[in-house]
Design a protein around this motif. Sequence first.
Motif, PDB file in Angstrom:
ATOM      1  N   THR A  32       2.109   6.763   3.403  1.00 56.14           N
ATOM      2  CA  THR A  32       3.017   5.920   2.618  1.00 56.14           C
ATOM      3  C   THR A  32       2.345   4.730   1.939  1.00 56.14           C
ATOM      4  O   THR A  32       2.957   4.105   1.076  1.00 56.14           O
ATOM      5  CB  THR A  32       4.144   5.373   3.517  1.00 56.14           C
ATOM      6  OG1 THR A  32       3.562   4.600   4.584  1.00 56.14           O
ATOM      7  CG2 THR A  32       4.962   6.519   4.093  1.00 56.14           C
ATOM      8  N   LYS A  33       1.108   4.424   2.322  1.00 53.37           N
ATOM      9  CA  LYS A  33       0.484   3.249   1.710  1.00 53.37           C
ATOM     10  C   LYS A  33      -1.037   3.272   1.824  1.00 53.37           C
ATOM     11  O   LYS A  33      -1.617   3.919   2.706  1.00 53.37           O
ATOM     12  CB  LYS A  33       1.022   1.966   2.320  1.00 53.37           C
ATOM     13  CG  LYS A  33       0.753   1.789   3.809  1.00 53.37           C
ATOM     14  CD  LYS A  33       1.341   0.474   4.331  1.00 53.37           C
ATOM     15  CE  LYS A  33       2.849   0.436   4.162  1.00 53.37           C
ATOM     16  NZ  LYS A  33       3.453  -0.832   4.663  1.00 53.37           N
ATOM     17  N   TRP A  58      -1.282   7.521 -11.931  1.00 55.60           N
ATOM     18  CA  TRP A  58      -0.771   6.745 -10.798  1.00 55.60           C
ATOM     19  C   TRP A  58       0.724   6.942 -10.573  1.00 55.60           C
ATOM     20  O   TRP A  58       1.395   6.067 -10.039  1.00 55.60           O
ATOM     21  CB  TRP A  58      -1.084   5.257 -11.030  1.00 55.60           C
ATOM     22  CG  TRP A  58      -2.530   5.019 -11.327  1.00 55.60           C
ATOM     23  CD1 TRP A  58      -3.578   5.195 -10.473  1.00 55.60           C
ATOM     24  CD2 TRP A  58      -3.104   4.580 -12.564  1.00 55.60           C
ATOM     25  NE1 TRP A  58      -4.767   4.893 -11.093  1.00 55.60           N
ATOM     26  CE2 TRP A  58      -4.503   4.505 -12.394  1.00 55.60           C
ATOM     27  CE3 TRP A  58      -2.567   4.236 -13.801  1.00 55.60           C
ATOM     28  CZ2 TRP A  58      -5.367   4.115 -13.398  1.00 55.60           C
ATOM     29  CZ3 TRP A  58      -3.432   3.844 -14.812  1.00 55.60           C
ATOM     30  CH2 TRP A  58      -4.818   3.791 -14.603  1.00 55.60           C
ATOM     31  N   TRP A  88       2.084   8.483  -8.413  1.00 58.46           N
ATOM     32  CA  TRP A  88       2.326   8.570  -6.966  1.00 58.46           C
ATOM     33  C   TRP A  88       2.343   7.184  -6.312  1.00 58.46           C
ATOM     34  O   TRP A  88       2.547   7.071  -5.106  1.00 58.46           O
ATOM     35  CB  TRP A  88       1.240   9.434  -6.315  1.00 58.46           C
ATOM     36  CG  TRP A  88      -0.143   9.069  -6.778  1.00 58.46           C
ATOM     37  CD1 TRP A  88      -0.728   9.398  -7.967  1.00 58.46           C
ATOM     38  CD2 TRP A  88      -1.101   8.279  -6.075  1.00 58.46           C
ATOM     39  NE1 TRP A  88      -1.993   8.866  -8.057  1.00 58.46           N
ATOM     40  CE2 TRP A  88      -2.251   8.174  -6.914  1.00 58.46           C
ATOM     41  CE3 TRP A  88      -1.110   7.650  -4.836  1.00 58.46           C
ATOM     42  CZ2 TRP A  88      -3.384   7.463  -6.532  1.00 58.46           C
ATOM     43  CZ3 TRP A  88      -2.244   6.952  -4.456  1.00 58.46           C
ATOM     44  CH2 TRP A  88      -3.367   6.873  -5.311  1.00 58.46           C
ATOM     45  N   ILE A  89       2.124   6.133  -7.116  1.00 54.50           N
ATOM     46  CA  ILE A  89       2.142   4.761  -6.623  1.00 54.50           C
ATOM     47  C   ILE A  89       3.445   4.094  -7.060  1.00 54.50           C
ATOM     48  O   ILE A  89       3.732   4.020  -8.262  1.00 54.50           O
ATOM     49  CB  ILE A  89       0.936   3.955  -7.139  1.00 54.50           C
ATOM     50  CG1 ILE A  89      -0.376   4.592  -6.678  1.00 54.50           C
ATOM     51  CG2 ILE A  89       1.011   2.500  -6.663  1.00 54.50           C
ATOM     52  CD1 ILE A  89      -1.613   3.937  -7.270  1.00 54.50           C
ATOM     53  N   LEU A 109       3.243   3.935  -1.750  1.00 52.37           N
ATOM     54  CA  LEU A 109       3.180   5.250  -2.371  1.00 52.37           C
ATOM     55  C   LEU A 109       4.535   5.948  -2.389  1.00 52.37           C
ATOM     56  O   LEU A 109       5.286   5.895  -1.418  1.00 52.37           O
ATOM     57  CB  LEU A 109       2.179   6.131  -1.620  1.00 52.37           C
ATOM     58  CG  LEU A 109       0.802   5.520  -1.326  1.00 52.37           C
ATOM     59  CD1 LEU A 109      -0.075   6.544  -0.607  1.00 52.37           C
ATOM     60  CD2 LEU A 109       0.139   5.012  -2.586  1.00 52.37           C
ATOM     61  N   SER A 110       4.836   6.623  -3.485  1.00 50.68           N
ATOM     62  CA  SER A 110       6.018   7.484  -3.552  1.00 50.68           C
ATOM     63  C   SER A 110       5.711   8.845  -2.935  1.00 50.68           C
ATOM     64  O   SER A 110       6.603   9.533  -2.439  1.00 50.68           O
ATOM     65  CB  SER A 110       6.472   7.662  -5.001  1.00 50.68           C
ATOM     66  OG  SER A 110       5.422   8.198  -5.786  1.00 50.68           O
ATOM     67  N   PHE A 127       1.960  10.991  -1.077  1.00 51.60           N
ATOM     68  CA  PHE A 127       0.532  10.888  -0.787  1.00 51.60           C
ATOM     69  C   PHE A 127      -0.249  11.791  -1.724  1.00 51.60           C
ATOM     70  O   PHE A 127       0.189  12.888  -2.070  1.00 51.60           O
ATOM     71  CB  PHE A 127       0.231  11.274   0.658  1.00 51.60           C
ATOM     72  CG  PHE A 127      -1.232  11.153   0.996  1.00 51.60           C
ATOM     73  CD1 PHE A 127      -1.817   9.905   1.130  1.00 51.60           C
ATOM     74  CD2 PHE A 127      -2.015  12.277   1.147  1.00 51.60           C
ATOM     75  CE1 PHE A 127      -3.170   9.783   1.421  1.00 51.60           C
ATOM     76  CE2 PHE A 127      -3.369  12.163   1.442  1.00 51.60           C
ATOM     77  CZ  PHE A 127      -3.944  10.912   1.575  1.00 51.60           C
ATOM     78  N   LYS A 128      -1.427  11.315  -2.129  1.00 54.45           N
ATOM     79  CA  LYS A 128      -2.301  12.083  -3.001  1.00 54.45           C
ATOM     80  C   LYS A 128      -3.718  11.965  -2.445  1.00 54.45           C
ATOM     81  O   LYS A 128      -4.266  10.870  -2.345  1.00 54.45           O
ATOM     82  CB  LYS A 128      -2.225  11.517  -4.424  1.00 54.45           C
ATOM     83  CG  LYS A 128      -2.960  12.335  -5.465  1.00 54.45           C
ATOM     84  CD  LYS A 128      -2.707  11.764  -6.855  1.00 54.45           C
ATOM     85  CE  LYS A 128      -3.376  12.586  -7.933  1.00 54.45           C
ATOM     86  NZ  LYS A 128      -3.133  12.042  -9.278  1.00 54.45           N
ATOM     87  N   TRP A 180      -6.616   9.865  -3.862  1.00 55.80           N
ATOM     88  CA  TRP A 180      -6.316   8.438  -4.017  1.00 55.80           C
ATOM     89  C   TRP A 180      -7.563   7.623  -4.341  1.00 55.80           C
ATOM     90  O   TRP A 180      -7.522   6.707  -5.163  1.00 55.80           O
ATOM     91  CB  TRP A 180      -5.653   7.906  -2.747  1.00 55.80           C
ATOM     92  CG  TRP A 180      -6.521   7.998  -1.527  1.00 55.80           C
ATOM     93  CD1 TRP A 180      -6.584   9.025  -0.640  1.00 55.80           C
ATOM     94  CD2 TRP A 180      -7.471   7.024  -1.092  1.00 55.80           C
ATOM     95  NE1 TRP A 180      -7.517   8.764   0.336  1.00 55.80           N
ATOM     96  CE2 TRP A 180      -8.077   7.538   0.081  1.00 55.80           C
ATOM     97  CE3 TRP A 180      -7.875   5.768  -1.555  1.00 55.80           C
ATOM     98  CZ2 TRP A 180      -9.061   6.855   0.789  1.00 55.80           C
ATOM     99  CZ3 TRP A 180      -8.848   5.076  -0.859  1.00 55.80           C
ATOM    100  CH2 TRP A 180      -9.431   5.623   0.295  1.00 55.80           C
TER     101      TRP A 180
END
Length: 494
Positions: free
Chosen positions: A36-37, A85, A87-88, A103-104, A106-107, A110
């Motif tokens: 998530t972050k 980005w 996914w952010i 994060l919306s 996970f990638k 990153w």
Amino acid sequence: DKGPRGTNEWSFPQRELTPEKYITGRLIESYEVSPTKLVYHVRPGVYLTGKSVNKGVGERREFTAEDVKYTADIALPSPTYGWLWDWIDNVEVIDKYTVVFNLSRFKNTWSLHAGYGFGGLEHPVAREIVEAGVTDWKNHYGTGPFILKNYTEGSAITFERNPEYWGRETLNGKEYQLPYVDKVVVPVMLDLSTKIAALRTGKLDLCNQVPMSYRDTLAKTSPELLSREFFGGHADYIGMNFEGGMTAVEPFTDRRVRKALSAAIDRQAIIDEIFLEGFELVWPVGPYAEGVFSEPKDLPGDLPEFFDYKPEYAKQLLADAGYPNGFSTELIVAAPIPRREDTLSMVLAYWADIGVDCELKVIEPGAATALSVTKDYPQMFMYGAGSGAPMFIENWANPTANNNVANYIDPSLWEKFKEAQSMTKAEQTPLMKEVTTMFLEAMPYINLPEPAIRLYWWPWLKNFYGEIDAGYFSDAIVGSRVWLDPGMKKTMGY
């Protein structure tokens, strides 16, 4: 430590791909990753120099988490690169040295897109520079090992050593401050023969991107030169106008036509006559992509036929598609470099042999970049981009990516790609091989061969072993660690 002078685990052969196990922090000292972050810890004691050529743009001050957020807030909503980005969700500052990317989703790339690679977040820019005007080079300064002192258009870019640079290196058990050299001059030499002459006479300590055509003459005239041969990490390709996953314009709506244009090109002849050495296929993934890259002959299904030079077969494909006498078309290309001009002349001649009359329309590079975003071209458009890690396919398959100049969209491929983004490396490899095959089978682009190129340097350039880069356009990582031996240079007669 991990390169040729150390364990030689990785020779840092291109800027498009550096395995993540060799990536460490610079401005970001450490980090934590969760689904998530991303939590970034900024390295304390790193200072923006404030030493722009235009006085008073900014002052010497510490680089903090606020600077990371400031750059991210500019980049994330970018209409051109915002897709990198998506996914952010947002970026927040926790304290002076801690910044969090929420994060919306996970990638697993990153670090490539929000750390060291393509996009812009890897090179934060100070608010003061933006407010003063980023289009004026005299307003720029940063945190790096060198300070920009002068830029003369068409002549040279000059940097001087940053005496307060935070970087250190340990050699033979002793720690030294970086960088080692006092001054770096990067000449702007558009004429290749002038550049090679400067290399031969010792006016250049290092020269990159040297065509193989100079290999034999340099070996004779300058046998002391050291060199390294490698794939340059760049690919040229010709996009045919797609729309929503389907080819949008005749006659390219028929896969047989696309196959004919590809099979009509003798890629090995281009390599032999222009490059001397090279690669028939380097894209959408490069030769360093272990477990995903395949040579043309090893591709599944009918894909080898796209790369096997058979002009009579190409003519038959056109006839079967309803074009027994060929057709006329147009190819738009940015003002090409000499090597690319030679390649295009051979490609157009091969197409003429099967009855395809292609008019070449040359436009300015800036207009080509704009066209890559709008995708508003009538027939075909030649573009180029980096080729490296498998996840780079996003640049050409993401429906919103500006490098997807063919406007190619395949929802099933895109879903597989997004699935791969959440996998481990081991899990991801077979799926990315499948994605690569799907991409090639659609053939939205005609793949062109690429040359092997050489990097040359003189023995008086010390602590250098032919490393190309250690990140993405992070030349200063390498450049800050080399020094000159003027005594050796003089002894060698230069």
